[in-house]
Design a protein around this motif. Sequence first.
Motif, mmCIF file in Angstrom:
data_model
loop_
_atom_site.group_PDB
_atom_site.id
_atom_site.type_symbol
_atom_site.label_atom_id
_atom_site.label_comp_id
_atom_site.label_asym_id
_atom_site.label_seq_id
_atom_site.Cartn_x
_atom_site.Cartn_y
_atom_site.Cartn_z
ATOM 1 N N THR A 118 -5.255 -13.200 -4.446
ATOM 2 C CA THR A 118 -4.299 -12.730 -3.429
ATOM 3 C C THR A 118 -2.880 -12.728 -3.981
ATOM 4 O O THR A 118 -2.086 -11.832 -3.650
ATOM 5 N N ARG A 135 -8.014 -4.767 -8.026
ATOM 6 C CA ARG A 135 -9.256 -4.518 -7.298
ATOM 7 C C ARG A 135 -10.455 -4.461 -8.248
ATOM 8 O O ARG A 135 -11.483 -5.093 -8.019
ATOM 9 N N GLN A 169 -14.404 -10.396 1.754
ATOM 10 C CA GLN A 169 -13.751 -9.728 2.869
ATOM 11 C C GLN A 169 -12.242 -9.975 2.875
ATOM 12 O O GLN A 169 -11.442 -9.055 3.085
ATOM 13 N N THR A 170 -11.874 -11.236 2.627
ATOM 14 C CA THR A 170 -10.448 -11.575 2.600
ATOM 15 C C THR A 170 -9.710 -10.722 1.562
ATOM 16 O O THR A 170 -8.638 -10.159 1.831
ATOM 17 N N GLY A 204 -10.706 -7.861 0.233
ATOM 18 C CA GLY A 204 -10.710 -6.455 0.658
ATOM 19 C C GLY A 204 -9.581 -6.177 1.644
ATOM 20 O O GLY A 204 -8.864 -5.178 1.532
ATOM 21 N N GLU A 205 -9.421 -7.065 2.609
ATOM 22 C CA GLU A 205 -8.366 -6.876 3.616
ATOM 23 C C GLU A 205 -6.979 -6.953 2.995
ATOM 24 O O GLU A 205 -6.080 -6.192 3.351
ATOM 25 N N ALA A 206 -6.820 -7.918 2.062
ATOM 26 C CA ALA A 206 -5.508 -8.048 1.407
ATOM 27 C C ALA A 206 -5.151 -6.792 0.632
ATOM 28 O O ALA A 206 -4.003 -6.326 0.644
ATOM 29 N N ALA A 226 -6.243 -3.727 1.289
ATOM 30 C CA ALA A 226 -5.929 -2.668 2.249
ATOM 31 C C ALA A 226 -4.504 -2.826 2.772
ATOM 32 O O ALA A 226 -3.747 -1.845 2.878
ATOM 33 N N ALA A 227 -4.118 -4.066 3.072
ATOM 34 C CA ALA A 227 -2.782 -4.299 3.601
ATOM 35 C C ALA A 227 -1.717 -3.938 2.564
ATOM 36 O O ALA A 227 -0.696 -3.308 2.879
ATOM 37 N N GLN A 237 -1.282 -0.167 2.196
ATOM 38 C CA GLN A 237 -0.438 0.377 3.258
ATOM 39 C C GLN A 237 1.033 0.071 2.971
ATOM 40 O O GLN A 237 1.908 0.929 3.125
#
Length: 358
Positions: free
Chosen positions: A12, A28, A65-66, A68-70, A72-73, A76
Amino acid sequence: MSDLQALETEITAAIEAAGDMAALEAVRVASLGKKGSVSALMKSLGGMSPDERKEMGPKLNGLKQTIGEAIAARTQGLRNAELEARLAEEKIDVTLPIRPESQGTIHPVSQVWDEVVQIFADLGFSVAEGPHIETDFYNFEALNIPPEHPARQEHDTFYFNPRDDGSRMVLRTHTSPVQIRTMETEEPPIRIIAPGRTYRCDSDQTHTPMFHQVEGLVIDETTHLGHLKWCLEEFCKAFFEVDEVKMRFRASHFPFTEPSMEIDIGCSWEGGQVKIGTGDDWLEILGSGMVHPKVISASGLDPEKYQGFAFGMGIDRIAMLKYGIPDLRAFFEADLRWLRHYGFSAFDVPELAGGLSR
Ligand code: PHE
């Protein structure tokens, strides 16, 4: 801290540190990619005992999942920053004065078109339009020009290839089809002009394959020839910006008007320049007449009840006369020197109250 937590913290942090999309993509791939660190751990699940797997499975999925979400954020966030930067860079100050080097001009045809619209608007006319690609019906038939009529030859028509039913579309040879279209769709009283492009297969110093006409049409129960004469006299005075204009109404023939008249205006030649309004020479500027009863009924109106006049005028031609432009072909050659010489400033918007062309 467990190994998993350490890995999560490390990844992260790398995501947060990625300064652009390429760096983020590298993070990634290094974690969630086929050979990435997290994927390797996921694969190791297969070799674990059922109990270990039960414990590690959810943890690893949570990690995946964590991350993946990081990602994506962060994606953006990077996109937003990119947009912000572009918007900041592309900002223009609309309060800045106009650059002195801007040299665009309004084409004389556009200028004269606007002048004509202004004058007729003042006389209570509105502007109508029609398609440039017409059917035989609107361009000829409804205007009382049947298939074998000699007027068809005079029009040097551009025909399209035949359609399945054998009929052929044409490039309209005049703006008169707009008369029919208007009478079909509007209830009298009708008072319109229809400026627009027209096409004939013809080219020399005074003809170009594409040129401009303005059609006029007045239909009601009482309009007569006197109104036609007055209306066109008012137009000529306003357009040429003179107090008096000498006009000659010459008997002529058009299949769609009866009687028909061509209108000449008086002029004189001084040192090669034409002066409009007075003098002993004549210049033909338009065709006109009382709308033929057959044309009125072809448009679906009752010729026993309605009558009126129509006229057609060459916009390019009156532009040449008013502004002393000698060769019609030059209008459409897009020669910058010509455009700078004969063009108008964008601020010279024609309007009657301030004097048409100042
Ligand atoms: N359509 C005719 C032409 O192109 C001009 C015209 C219009 C004449 C309307 C009479 C009435 O020559």
